[in-house]
Design an enzyme around this catalytic site. Structure first.
Site, PDB file in Angstrom:
ATOM      1  N   THR A 238      11.971 -14.982 -25.372  1.00 31.45           N
ATOM      2  CA  THR A 238      10.871 -14.037 -25.163  1.00 31.45           C
ATOM      3  C   THR A 238      11.327 -12.769 -24.430  1.00 31.45           C
ATOM      4  OG1 THR A 238       8.848 -13.750 -23.839  1.00 31.45           O
ATOM      5  CG2 THR A 238      10.304 -15.489 -23.131  1.00 31.45           C
ATOM      6  N   ASP A 239      10.589 -11.692 -24.633  1.00 28.90           N
ATOM      7  CA  ASP A 239      10.874 -10.440 -23.905  1.00 28.90           C
ATOM      8  C   ASP A 239      10.658 -10.618 -22.397  1.00 28.90           C
ATOM      9  OD1 ASP A 239       8.064 -10.597 -23.929  1.00 28.90           O
ATOM     10  OD2 ASP A 239       7.750  -8.562 -24.680  1.00 28.90           O
ATOM     11  N   GLU A 240       9.879 -11.651 -22.034  1.00 32.86           N
ATOM     12  CA  GLU A 240       9.529 -11.828 -20.616  1.00 32.86           C
ATOM     13  C   GLU A 240      10.743 -12.126 -19.745  1.00 32.86           C
ATOM     14  OE1 GLU A 240       6.022 -13.757 -19.463  1.00 32.86           O
ATOM     15  OE2 GLU A 240       5.017 -13.489 -21.374  1.00 32.86           O
TER      16      GLU A 240
ATOM     17  N   LYS B  13      12.465 -19.876 -19.370  1.00 37.09           N
ATOM     18  CA  LYS B  13      12.992 -19.400 -20.662  1.00 37.09           C
ATOM     19  C   LYS B  13      14.340 -18.694 -20.458  1.00 37.09           C
ATOM     20  CE  LYS B  13      11.172 -19.488 -24.247  1.00 37.09           C
ATOM     21  NZ  LYS B  13      11.165 -20.533 -25.319  1.00 37.09           N
TER      22      LYS B  13
ATOM     23  N   TYR C 105       7.398 -19.482 -15.992  1.00 36.19           N
ATOM     24  CA  TYR C 105       7.586 -19.546 -17.455  1.00 36.19           C
ATOM     25  C   TYR C 105       8.798 -18.722 -17.857  1.00 36.19           C
ATOM     26  CZ  TYR C 105       7.079 -18.031 -22.340  1.00 36.19           C
ATOM     27  OH  TYR C 105       7.333 -17.698 -23.651  1.00 36.19           O
TER      28      TYR C 105
HETATM   29  N1  LIG Z   1       3.382 -16.525 -28.501  1.00 37.45           N
HETATM   30  C1  LIG Z   1       4.100 -15.491 -28.104  1.00 37.45           C
HETATM   31  O1  LIG Z   1       3.578 -14.367 -27.990  1.00 37.45           O
HETATM   32  C2  LIG Z   1       5.578 -15.626 -27.841  1.00 37.45           C
HETATM   33  C3  LIG Z   1       6.337 -14.456 -27.622  1.00 37.45           C
HETATM   34  C4  LIG Z   1       7.711 -14.590 -27.415  1.00 37.45           C
HETATM   35  C5  LIG Z   1       8.303 -15.842 -27.446  1.00 37.45           C
HETATM   36  N2  LIG Z   1       7.541 -16.948 -27.654  1.00 37.45           N
HETATM   37  C6  LIG Z   1       8.227 -18.255 -27.691  1.00 37.45           C
HETATM   38  O2  LIG Z   1       8.018 -18.783 -28.984  1.00 37.45           O
HETATM   39  C7  LIG Z   1       7.948 -20.202 -28.942  1.00 37.45           C
HETATM   40  C8  LIG Z   1       6.668 -20.668 -29.608  1.00 37.45           C
HETATM   41  O3  LIG Z   1       5.572 -20.055 -28.950  1.00 37.45           O
HETATM   42  P1  LIG Z   1       4.085 -20.383 -29.401  1.00 37.45           P
HETATM   43  O4  LIG Z   1       3.244 -19.257 -28.956  1.00 37.45           O
HETATM   44  O5  LIG Z   1       4.075 -20.806 -30.828  1.00 37.45           O
HETATM   45  O6  LIG Z   1       3.798 -21.642 -28.465  1.00 37.45           O
HETATM   46  P2  LIG Z   1       2.670 -22.763 -28.574  1.00 37.45           P
HETATM   47  O7  LIG Z   1       2.334 -23.112 -27.170  1.00 37.45           O
HETATM   48  O8  LIG Z   1       1.590 -22.329 -29.498  1.00 37.45           O
HETATM   49  O9  LIG Z   1       3.405 -24.000 -29.269  1.00 37.45           O
HETATM   50  C9  LIG Z   1       4.362 -24.775 -28.613  1.00 37.45           C
HETATM   51  C10 LIG Z   1       4.583 -26.027 -29.436  1.00 37.45           C
HETATM   52  O10 LIG Z   1       5.616 -26.789 -28.794  1.00 37.45           O
HETATM   53  C11 LIG Z   1       5.200 -28.151 -28.731  1.00 37.45           C
HETATM   54  N3  LIG Z   1       5.843 -28.763 -27.559  1.00 37.45           N
HETATM   55  C12 LIG Z   1       5.621 -28.469 -26.243  1.00 37.45           C
HETATM   56  N4  LIG Z   1       6.376 -29.261 -25.468  1.00 37.45           N
HETATM   57  C13 LIG Z   1       7.100 -30.051 -26.307  1.00 37.45           C
HETATM   58  C14 LIG Z   1       8.071 -31.063 -26.106  1.00 37.45           C
HETATM   59  N5  LIG Z   1       8.445 -31.416 -24.875  1.00 37.45           N
HETATM   60  N6  LIG Z   1       8.626 -31.659 -27.181  1.00 37.45           N
HETATM   61  C15 LIG Z   1       8.247 -31.303 -28.437  1.00 37.45           C
HETATM   62  N7  LIG Z   1       7.311 -30.374 -28.683  1.00 37.45           N
HETATM   63  C16 LIG Z   1       6.754 -29.747 -27.633  1.00 37.45           C
HETATM   64  C17 LIG Z   1       3.687 -28.101 -28.595  1.00 37.45           C
HETATM   65  O11 LIG Z   1       3.078 -29.316 -28.972  1.00 37.45           O
HETATM   66  C18 LIG Z   1       3.354 -26.930 -29.526  1.00 37.45           C
HETATM   67  O12 LIG Z   1       3.184 -27.387 -30.842  1.00 37.45           O
HETATM   68  C19 LIG Z   1       8.030 -20.579 -27.466  1.00 37.45           C
HETATM   69  O13 LIG Z   1       9.342 -20.990 -27.188  1.00 37.45           O
HETATM   70  C20 LIG Z   1       7.697 -19.302 -26.721  1.00 37.45           C
HETATM   71  O14 LIG Z   1       8.355 -19.247 -25.480  1.00 37.45           O
HETATM   72  C21 LIG Z   1       6.192 -16.869 -27.845  1.00 37.45           C
END
Ligand SMILES: NC(=O)c1ccc[n+]([C@@H]2O[C@H](COP(=O)([O-])OP(=O)(O)OC[C@H]3O[C@@H](n4cnc5c(N)ncnc54)[C@H](O)[C@@H]3O)[C@@H](O)[C@H]2O)c1
Length: 330
Positions: A121-123, A149, A145
């Site tokens: 993530t950009d964070e 990451k 968080y």
């Molecule tokens: N949503 C955003 O804007 C954003 C931006 C940048 C990066 N990200 C990164 O992208 C990835 C996905 O983000 P998202 O928004 O789809 O998240 P989300 O919270 O919607 O989904 C996370 C998924 O991971 C699963 N999960 C959590 N803990 C787990 C574990 N211990 N074992 C197996 N599965 C597990 C959950 O059940 C869920 O299905 C993350 O790594 C996040 O850091 C998200």
């Protein structure tokens, strides 16, 4: 290609799985997801009968996970605890899933000789007043968080340097689009507005974020999967930046709702003022962001309007209500 996707029942992972299975009819995907509060198999209904898709309900931290995985070409790790507000009041699970879980998957990749792609993530770069971070900028996370990451990113890079594991890290800006859990900013604002509930905005609402439509991020991940250079980090962003209050005003305008629904609430501790990414590296490879914010927001609002059952089921759930109360009704 045979791909392990972790966290594929969440927002970005489920959009990615549907995108890949639709685009490459000979690719196979194994989705490993623990199905936490954020995981929802409804998101994958349209692929559940696809013979190229398999689902395994497991935790990425499980020490015996390796026994359940054949040799695939690559692991793409989306699995994470992903909500900053939850990390502030309950950081422990973030350290476990986001750091230890990544370590466990890196070990599996090493032992099974699989490529590894970390969805970051950009964070991790923290806040920037002016200009943008590139992939060489130092990590400066502000909350548990982003610190988790960032720690995971360092581990991933160490596996490249020490064990020559072929890795990539993809750091994207905020995503929005269909199937995003409605505790996150854009779907929370859309669904509260539909329900004529107050729209809680932190502080003065002038926090700035870059937003990317989820499909554009999925295309970027696909791009890195096929064209990424081993050991490299890639930033992914629309490079379109907007304040939270402006996002909310746009949502209210599209839904024809009154601005009176806006409610400023006590700020989040450690709130980063502005994120900004430079994406020259991935653009040089040929990727470009295709969806402008107006179009993406229209598509997203349309999806939430047409899929009320999906988000109303979540918002009625105790899990959602407890969290909402903790964050906004202190
Ligand atoms: N949503 C955003 O804007 C954003 C931006 C940048 C990066 N990200 C990164 O992208 C990835 C996905 O983000 P998202 O928004 O789809 O998240 P989300 O919270 O919607 O989904 C996370 C998924 O991971 C699963 N999960 C959590 N803990 C787990 C574990 N211990 N074992 C197996 N599965 C597990 C959950 O059940 C869920 O299905 C993350 O790594 C996040 O850091 C998200």
């Amino acid at each position: 290609m045979k791909i392990v996707v972790t966290g594929g029942a969440g927002f970005i992972g489920s959009n990615f799985i549907k995108y890949i299975l639709n685009k490459y009819t000979d690719y196979e995907i194994l989705n490993i997801d623990k199905l936490t509060y954020a995981g929802n198999l409804e998101n994958l209904k349209e692929v559940e009968k696809n013979p190229n898709y398999k689902f395994l309900k497991r935790d990425i931290c499980d020490s015996d996970l390796i026994d359940f995985i054949d040799r695939y070409d690559v692991i793409i790790n989306f699995a994470a605890e992903s909500h900053v507000d939850r990390a502030i009041y309950g950081p422990k699970i973030f350290l476990k899933t986001d750091i230890f879980g990544t370590f466990n998957l890196l070990e599996i990749s090493k032992k099974k000789n699989m490529r590894f792609i970390q969805i970051s993530t950009d964070e991790v770069y923290g806040s920037i007043e002016k200009g943008s971070f590139d992939e060489n900028s130092p990590l400066n996370p502000s909350n548990p968080y982003s610190a988790s990451k960032g720690s995971a990113d360092l581990l991933v890079l160490s596996y490249f340097k020490t064990y020559k594991l072929p890795v990539n890290i993809i750091r994207s800006c905020n995503n929005y689009g269909p199937n995003q859990y409605p505790e996150k900013f854009i779907p929370l604002m859309i669904t509260n507005a539909i329900e004529n509930k107050k729209l809680p905005i932190y502080g003065d609402g002038l926090y700035k974020r870059e937003w990317i439509y989820v499909l554009d991020n999925c295309k970027a991940i696909d791009f890195i999967l096929h064209k990424g250079k081993e050991g490299e980090i890639y930033n992914v962003s629309s490079e379109f930046s907007i304040t939270n209050i402006e996002v909310v005003k746009k949502i209210l305008k599209i839904l024809k709702k009154d601005k009176d629904l806006i409610e400023f609430v006590k700020d989040r501790p450690g709130h980063d003022r502005r994120y900004s990414l430079s994406c020259e590296k991935i653009k040089k490879l040929g990727w470009k962001c295709e969806t402008d914010f107006e179009t993406g927001l229209d598509l997203t609002i349309k999806w939430y309007v047409e899929n009320e059952n999906w988000w109303k089921n979540i918002k009625r759930n105790k899990e959602f209500l407890i969290h909402y109360k903790k964050i906004y009704q202190k």
